[in-house]
Design a protein around this motif. Sequence first.
Motif, PDB file in Angstrom:
ATOM      1  N   ILE A  13       0.802  -1.225   0.000  1.00 49.21           N
ATOM      2  CA  ILE A  13       0.000   0.000   0.000  1.00 49.21           C
ATOM      3  C   ILE A  13       0.837   1.279   0.000  1.00 49.21           C
ATOM      4  O   ILE A  13       0.814   2.041  -0.962  1.00 49.21           O
ATOM      5  CB  ILE A  13      -0.945   0.044   1.231  1.00 49.21           C
ATOM      6  CG1 ILE A  13      -1.846  -1.184   1.272  1.00 49.21           C
ATOM      7  CG2 ILE A  13      -1.748   1.328   1.225  1.00 49.21           C
ATOM      8  CD1 ILE A  13      -3.111  -1.089   0.494  1.00 49.21           C
ATOM      9  N   THR A  14       1.595   1.522   1.064  1.00 52.29           N
ATOM     10  CA  THR A  14       2.172   2.865   1.219  1.00 52.29           C
ATOM     11  C   THR A  14       3.337   3.133   0.266  1.00 52.29           C
ATOM     12  O   THR A  14       3.598   4.271  -0.081  1.00 52.29           O
ATOM     13  CB  THR A  14       2.645   3.119   2.661  1.00 52.29           C
ATOM     14  OG1 THR A  14       3.491   2.048   3.042  1.00 52.29           O
ATOM     15  CG2 THR A  14       1.476   3.221   3.598  1.00 52.29           C
ATOM     16  N   ASN A  16       3.369   1.788  -2.684  1.00 44.85           N
ATOM     17  CA  ASN A  16       2.832   1.157  -3.893  1.00 44.85           C
ATOM     18  C   ASN A  16       3.623   1.569  -5.125  1.00 44.85           C
ATOM     19  O   ASN A  16       3.880   2.753  -5.360  1.00 44.85           O
ATOM     20  CB  ASN A  16       1.367   1.518  -4.067  1.00 44.85           C
ATOM     21  CG  ASN A  16       0.748   0.742  -5.193  1.00 44.85           C
ATOM     22  OD1 ASN A  16       0.958   1.060  -6.351  1.00 44.85           O
ATOM     23  ND2 ASN A  16       0.037  -0.301  -4.863  1.00 44.85           N
ATOM     24  N   GLY A 143       0.686  -5.547  -5.141  1.00 44.57           N
ATOM     25  CA  GLY A 143       0.219  -4.159  -5.147  1.00 44.57           C
ATOM     26  C   GLY A 143       0.006  -3.666  -6.565  1.00 44.57           C
ATOM     27  O   GLY A 143      -0.954  -2.942  -6.853  1.00 44.57           O
ATOM     28  N   PHE A 184      -4.342   6.220  -1.566  1.00 44.42           N
ATOM     29  CA  PHE A 184      -3.302   5.285  -1.128  1.00 44.42           C
ATOM     30  C   PHE A 184      -2.315   5.940  -0.168  1.00 44.42           C
ATOM     31  O   PHE A 184      -1.861   5.308   0.757  1.00 44.42           O
ATOM     32  CB  PHE A 184      -2.552   4.721  -2.345  1.00 44.42           C
ATOM     33  CG  PHE A 184      -3.153   3.450  -2.842  1.00 44.42           C
ATOM     34  CD1 PHE A 184      -4.390   3.441  -3.443  1.00 44.42           C
ATOM     35  CD2 PHE A 184      -2.492   2.238  -2.663  1.00 44.42           C
ATOM     36  CE1 PHE A 184      -4.958   2.276  -3.875  1.00 44.42           C
ATOM     37  CE2 PHE A 184      -3.056   1.063  -3.096  1.00 44.42           C
ATOM     38  CZ  PHE A 184      -4.288   1.081  -3.704  1.00 44.42           C
ATOM     39  N   PHE A 187      -3.306   5.878   3.512  1.00 40.05           N
ATOM     40  CA  PHE A 187      -3.232   4.628   4.256  1.00 40.05           C
ATOM     41  C   PHE A 187      -1.959   4.568   5.112  1.00 40.05           C
ATOM     42  O   PHE A 187      -1.844   3.737   5.984  1.00 40.05           O
ATOM     43  CB  PHE A 187      -3.230   3.427   3.309  1.00 40.05           C
ATOM     44  CG  PHE A 187      -4.594   2.988   2.909  1.00 40.05           C
ATOM     45  CD1 PHE A 187      -5.454   2.472   3.862  1.00 40.05           C
ATOM     46  CD2 PHE A 187      -5.026   3.070   1.606  1.00 40.05           C
ATOM     47  CE1 PHE A 187      -6.718   2.064   3.501  1.00 40.05           C
ATOM     48  CE2 PHE A 187      -6.281   2.668   1.240  1.00 40.05           C
ATOM     49  CZ  PHE A 187      -7.140   2.160   2.191  1.00 40.05           C
TER      50      PHE A 187
END
Lengths: 191, 223
Positions: A13-14, A16, A143, A184, A187
């Motif tokens: 996520i972070t 990505n 991802g 994103f 998050f």
Amino acid sequence: MNNLIALAFAAFITENIILTQFLGICPFLGVSTKRKNALGMGFAVLFVMLISSSVTYLLYTFVLKTLSIEYMKTIVFILVIASLVQMVETFIKKVSPALYKALGIYLPLITTNCAVLGVALLNITKENNFVETVVYTTFIGLGFIFVMYIFSMLREKIDKAPVPKAFQGIPIALIVASILAVIFSRFGGII
Amino acid sequence: MNKLQNFTKGFIKENPLFVTVLGMCPSLAVTTSLEKALGMGMGVFFVLVLSNFIVSLVMSNPKIAELVRPVRIPVYIVIIATLVTIVEMLMHAFLYDLYKSLGVFIPLIVVNCIILGRAEAFASENKPLDSVLDGMGMALGFTGAIVLISLFREILGAGTITIWGNLVLNLNFIFNFLHIKPIDLFVQPAGAFLSFGLILATLTAIGNSFKPKSIVKGATANE
């Protein structure tokens, strides 16, 4: 173990790969017009990325480092990736024609996909060990698939929407991507 | 096509970033400040001009060209990767701060589609001098495009223009005058997509307004 989970989450996520590191933008914009294509490209990238990152990691630590010619890494890595893609293509064609049919047309495109070379280099600069390399690369790949899939669904909707003339095609896709990137990046607060 | 056209077509008519939309990754990642964009432009200029030159030298000899043709893409990639390694080492030695801030995007010049694209589409079929001019024009067009994006992002996002090192133009007085703060979003990743999308749309609109009406109408009818 906690370390690995944090690494996996960050990769997924972070950090990505598409939305925060800007790698693999070409397939992101080029192949994301249909859901099926996005998934096919995504899995092909995950597959090649995982193999090539493991191979380049081993090559770097055991060959380039011992010979202390680390500066050759760009040339060696791109050659490894290009030949791996070729090998994977031949292998899949022989072993599983069904899989080849699904992934085949995306494989040659992957050689010039900066995500694959980018991840191989990132693993080296982050000084990940082998297990970390595998985990990081897997979740980067997942991802990639995740974002490609979401984005392809959004694009199928955009196609039906009345978009101003100047924004048609890539501009509107980029603006949608920017909204996705905002989501994103927020998050990041979770960890 | 004459020499001058080879040089200037990369600026506007065939601009690699805005018209053919190649080389997106670096243009989004390194445009948070003008300095980074200029550094990236320099790197691409060096690699593109020399790779075009070497590729056209190799391919202009009919005997060698015949040997190379079946494996030309790997050959181009090796040529490009060698040049990129040279750039990487030079930047590491002389421009260390820039090297640090560009990070993984220097080695990634290898997979920049513009360079491989020009080698395949232009340099392999033209004389060395023409190829060098083409490479210069394309690289300058690319640099101009990322400079435009980086100015847009840095001014709106941070209120400054970092020309080189400590040479920074501070434009925050404009924001102070308007009683607002710079918009952080533009220097964040999301802002890269947004800026590129807006600039591309604006340029498309400008381009459309220059076209004769009949062509625009014809295009709509075909859609």
